[in-house]
Design an enzyme around this catalytic site. Structure first.
Site, PDB file in Angstrom:
ATOM      1  N   GLU A  78      -3.956  10.744  11.864  1.00  0.00           N
ATOM      2  CA  GLU A  78      -4.370  10.508  10.475  1.00  0.00           C
ATOM      3  C   GLU A  78      -4.543   9.007  10.350  1.00  0.00           C
ATOM      4  OE1 GLU A  78      -4.680   9.287   7.197  1.00  0.00           O
ATOM      5  OE2 GLU A  78      -2.617   9.866   6.682  1.00  0.00           O
ATOM      6  N   ASN A  85       3.402   2.749   4.763  1.00  0.00           N
ATOM      7  CA  ASN A  85       2.928   2.820   3.374  1.00  0.00           C
ATOM      8  C   ASN A  85       3.489   3.997   2.578  1.00  0.00           C
ATOM      9  OD1 ASN A  85       1.298   4.421   4.981  1.00  0.00           O
ATOM     10  ND2 ASN A  85      -0.441   4.278   3.598  1.00  0.00           N
ATOM     11  N   CYS A 123      -4.424   5.055   2.625  1.00  0.00           N
ATOM     12  CA  CYS A 123      -5.547   5.367   3.521  1.00  0.00           C
ATOM     13  C   CYS A 123      -6.708   5.960   2.732  1.00  0.00           C
ATOM     14  CB  CYS A 123      -5.083   6.306   4.626  1.00  0.00           C
ATOM     15  SG  CYS A 123      -4.198   7.731   4.016  1.00  0.00           S
ATOM     16  N   GLU A 147      -3.134  17.928   8.496  1.00  0.00           N
ATOM     17  CA  GLU A 147      -1.745  18.123   8.122  1.00  0.00           C
ATOM     18  C   GLU A 147      -1.715  18.892   6.806  1.00  0.00           C
ATOM     19  OE1 GLU A 147      -0.443  13.758   8.631  1.00  0.00           O
ATOM     20  OE2 GLU A 147       1.074  14.928   9.694  1.00  0.00           O
TER      21      GLU A 147
HETATM   22  O1  TXE Z   1      -0.489  -0.008  11.719  1.00  0.00           O
HETATM   23  P1  TXE Z   1      -0.205   0.589  13.149  1.00  0.00           P
HETATM   24  P2  TXE Z   1      -0.125  -1.429  11.108  1.00  0.00           P
HETATM   25  C1  TXE Z   1      -4.111   0.632   8.700  1.00  0.00           C
HETATM   26  C2  TXE Z   1      -4.326  -0.483   7.703  1.00  0.00           C
HETATM   27  C3  TXE Z   1      -3.477  -1.574   8.228  1.00  0.00           C
HETATM   28  C4  TXE Z   1      -3.677  -1.389   9.720  1.00  0.00           C
HETATM   29  C5  TXE Z   1      -2.596  -1.968  10.581  1.00  0.00           C
HETATM   30  O2  TXE Z   1      -5.663  -0.870   7.721  1.00  0.00           O
HETATM   31  O3  TXE Z   1      -3.900  -2.836   7.810  1.00  0.00           O
HETATM   32  O4  TXE Z   1      -3.707  -0.005   9.898  1.00  0.00           O
HETATM   33  O5  TXE Z   1      -1.324  -1.597  10.098  1.00  0.00           O
HETATM   34  C6  TXE Z   1       3.259   2.286  15.623  1.00  0.00           C
HETATM   35  N1  TXE Z   1       1.854   3.114  20.495  1.00  0.00           N
HETATM   36  N2  TXE Z   1      -3.096   1.577   8.285  1.00  0.00           N
HETATM   37  O6  TXE Z   1      -0.199  -2.507  12.140  1.00  0.00           O
HETATM   38  O7  TXE Z   1      -0.153  -0.464  14.191  1.00  0.00           O
HETATM   39  C7  TXE Z   1       3.876   1.279  14.666  1.00  0.00           C
HETATM   40  O8  TXE Z   1       5.108   0.811  15.168  1.00  0.00           O
HETATM   41  C8  TXE Z   1       2.560   3.898  19.659  1.00  0.00           C
HETATM   42  C9  TXE Z   1      -3.577   2.846   7.808  1.00  0.00           C
HETATM   43  O9  TXE Z   1       1.152  -1.294  10.397  1.00  0.00           O
HETATM   44  O10 TXE Z   1      -1.175   1.680  13.310  1.00  0.00           O
HETATM   45  C10 TXE Z   1       4.003   2.130  13.406  1.00  0.00           C
HETATM   46  O11 TXE Z   1       5.140   2.957  13.504  1.00  0.00           O
HETATM   47  N3  TXE Z   1       2.866   3.534  18.396  1.00  0.00           N
HETATM   48  C11 TXE Z   1      -2.510   3.830   7.645  1.00  0.00           C
HETATM   49  C12 TXE Z   1       2.736   2.988  13.453  1.00  0.00           C
HETATM   50  O12 TXE Z   1       2.321   2.986  14.821  1.00  0.00           O
HETATM   51  C13 TXE Z   1       2.421   2.347  17.959  1.00  0.00           C
HETATM   52  C14 TXE Z   1      -1.160   3.403   7.326  1.00  0.00           C
HETATM   53  C15 TXE Z   1       1.585   2.465  12.582  1.00  0.00           C
HETATM   54  O13 TXE Z   1       1.288   1.155  12.993  1.00  0.00           O
HETATM   55  C16 TXE Z   1       1.675   1.482  18.785  1.00  0.00           C
HETATM   56  C17 TXE Z   1      -0.819   2.109   7.867  1.00  0.00           C
HETATM   57  C18 TXE Z   1       1.397   1.914  20.110  1.00  0.00           C
HETATM   58  N4  TXE Z   1       0.691   1.179  20.968  1.00  0.00           N
HETATM   59  C19 TXE Z   1      -1.786   1.254   8.302  1.00  0.00           C
HETATM   60  N5  TXE Z   1       1.370   0.361  18.081  1.00  0.00           N
HETATM   61  C20 TXE Z   1      -2.845   5.172   7.111  1.00  0.00           C
HETATM   62  N6  TXE Z   1      -3.623   5.946   7.844  1.00  0.00           N
HETATM   63  O14 TXE Z   1      -2.370   5.552   6.053  1.00  0.00           O
HETATM   64  C21 TXE Z   1       1.910   0.517  16.851  1.00  0.00           C
HETATM   65  N7  TXE Z   1       2.554   1.708  16.774  1.00  0.00           N
END
Ligand code: TXE
Length: 490
Positions: free
Chosen positions: A252, A154, A286, A464
């Protein structure tokens, strides 16, 4: 759009995505076209990258440089990011679908992170502690060695900079795994760092999938600290592994932030602030103010004005300067957002505006969803408790301060909160009671590099930004320096 495959570098070796190697294809969310292709890292690349990073950490002078020398390279990285601002912003727009002006802000902010941590590097003071004997005692910030930074889709480049700049300033070698949805900007950042003179191996970008490359990084014995931004469930998995490995994490995570409007608020500013707090970035933030609480006495009038403001939001192509809201990041994510709105309907919610796709034919190939306001739900409904991460606002009335504090805190999350009121004493009282890492009073979603950022409860661990950002990537070493006149006795 150039669809040449972008390579990434691990030490001297380049992975080009040719000859049967894996490739990530990034899709432009605005029209479904190919935004770019990137060579895809594998778990074997993680092994190599960790070895290269340790070699750089141990053998490059980086961590032993004077702080002003490290700062010089960080300043140069920031300067070079700004030189390429327009091209980077356009690339980010293609990868993420964010409106161009937002992308320009993100690139500018990424440069600001490098400048800020260059300055922190130069001005950081270790502690001289008061001795209790014939010695001199110090507390020094030391790097961990190799740290892994895993980022979401994002806020590409800004998120990577938010982690890499303080981690490098602290003297670490850094491995970045960007989101597979938006992999291109991190590769450009690695190139800029190299061109700015950052020694090879100190920053490596591994554009891979979460379940293999991300997981391999977190489990790797050579990774001594993990910084993650993303969803709460993924954060929980990463935190559990880090707990087993006894390594520190910065997490985060998600939010379901209460945005509160008291009856004494500046009405028009509050309407604008609430709309901006949820519909900016199409709700993919977020800290989005996704639960609106309005005091009962003004609820009908406020909701009516908010619906009118929502109707006026210009949903459009990201490169149109008039666009206020672009598409969602992917088709799968848009489907998830739409499913939440359907769920809200089943839970008894009333969709006051939005709740579907745009009618404009020029938006038909992108992953757009109209800004949506729902009311009639209880705060216990799933649509009020789970992070939707899209342009969907649930509105709830409240009686008084005590009621809104109870309802506002009735969530597993604790990332942010906002309120609009003319009563400064009330603002202070309520702000202190809310479970949130950031609270905005008569404003929303303001954020800057010098102020710490992070969550309470399931929204995360650690802070952070600001000086806390440097501490996150440092471990403290205490040093005692004897000044004894006589030999030590038993
Ligand atoms: O996030 P993921 P996703 C929230 C938001 C969204 C939901 C899912 O609600 O709908 O999360 O989004 C990596 N070990 N946020 O699926 O899975 C992945 O490759 C290590 C909030 O996109 O959390 C990516 O680089 N890494 C948020 C990163 O983690 C892993 C922003 C984020 O992916 C992994 C985005 C694993 N097992 C989504 N699985 C915010 N806090 O701003 C995935 N990844």
């Amino acid at each position: 759009m150039d669809t040449q495959i972008k390579s990434f570098q691990v030490g001297d070796a380049w992975r080009s995505g040719q000859d049967g190697e894996h490739v990530i294809v990034s899709i432009n969310p605005a029209d479904g076209s190919i935004a770019g292709k990137v060579a895809r890292a594998t778990p074997e690349d993680v092994d190599n990258a960790v070895a290269v990073a340790w070699d750089a950490f141990r053998n490059q002078p980086w961590r032993r440089l004077r702080p002003d020398q490290r700062a010089t390279t960080l300043y140069e990285i920031g300067r070079r990011i700004l030189l390429e601002k327009d091209a980077l912003a356009r690339l980010q727009m293609a990868d993420s679908g964010k409106p161009l002006k937002e992308c320009v802000n993100m690139v500018t902010s990424a440069a600001g992170h490098f400048r800020y941590y260059a300055a922190v590097c130069e001005t950081w003071q270790n502690e001289v502690t008061s001795p209790r004997g014939e010695y001199f005692s110090l507390a020094l910030a030391e790097p961990f060695g190799v740290v892994a930074c895993i980022t979401p889709w994002n806020s590409p480049i800004m998120n990577e900079a938010q982690k890499a700049a303080p981690a490098l300033a602290a003297g670490n070698a850094v491995l970045i795994k960007p989101s597979e949805e938006t992999p291109q900007l991190a590769i450009e950042l690695a190139r800029i760092c190299a061109e700015a003179g950052l020694p090879q191996g100190l920053l490596t970008v591994l554009p891979g999938l979460g379940e293999d490359v991300g997981a391999a990084l977190v489990k790797h014995p050579g990774v001594r600290m993990v910084s993650f931004t993303g969803g709460t469930e993924t954060g929980r998995v990463i935190g559990s592994i880090a707990g087993q490995r006894l390594i520190p994490v910065g997490l985060e995570l998600g939010g379901k932030s209460p945005h509160i409007v008291f009856e004494d608020a500046d009405f028009d500013k509050a309407v604008a602030g609430v709309a901006s707090g949820i519909f900016g970035s199409a709700g993919q933030s977020c800290v989005a103010g996704s639960r609106l609480f309005v005091q009962k006495s003004i609820y009908p009038r406020f909701i009516e004005a908010l619906v009118e403001r929502t109707r006026a939001i210009r949903v459009g192509m990201p490169d149109d300067p008039g666009t206020e809201m672009g598409p969602l990041v992917s088709r799968a994510h848009r489907d998830k957002v739409a499913a939440y709105v359907d769920l809200a309907r089943q839970e008894g919610g009333k969709v006051l505006i939005g709740g579907g796709l745009p009618e404009a034919p020029e938006l038909a190939n992108g992953w757009f969803y109209m800004p949506t306001v729902i009311d009639g739900l209880s705060n216990k409904a799933r649509a009020c408790q789970e992070e939707i991460f899209g342009p969907v606002l649930v509105a709830l009335p409240f009686e008084d301060e005590a009621d809104v504090i109870t309802q506002g805190n009735d969530t597993v999350f604790g990332l942010a909160a906002g309120m609009w009121t003319g009563d400064y004493a009330r603002a202070w009282r309520v702000a202190r009671e809310l479970d949130a890492g950031s609270v905005w009073i008569n404003t929303y979603k303001q954020s800057h590099i010098a102020t710490p950022f992070g969550g309470f409860k399931d929204s995360g661990i650690g802070r952070e930004k600001g000086l806390h950002g440097l501490r996150l990537y440092s471990q403290v070493k205490s040093l005692y320096w004897g000044m004894h006149e006589k030999p030590l006795s038993l």
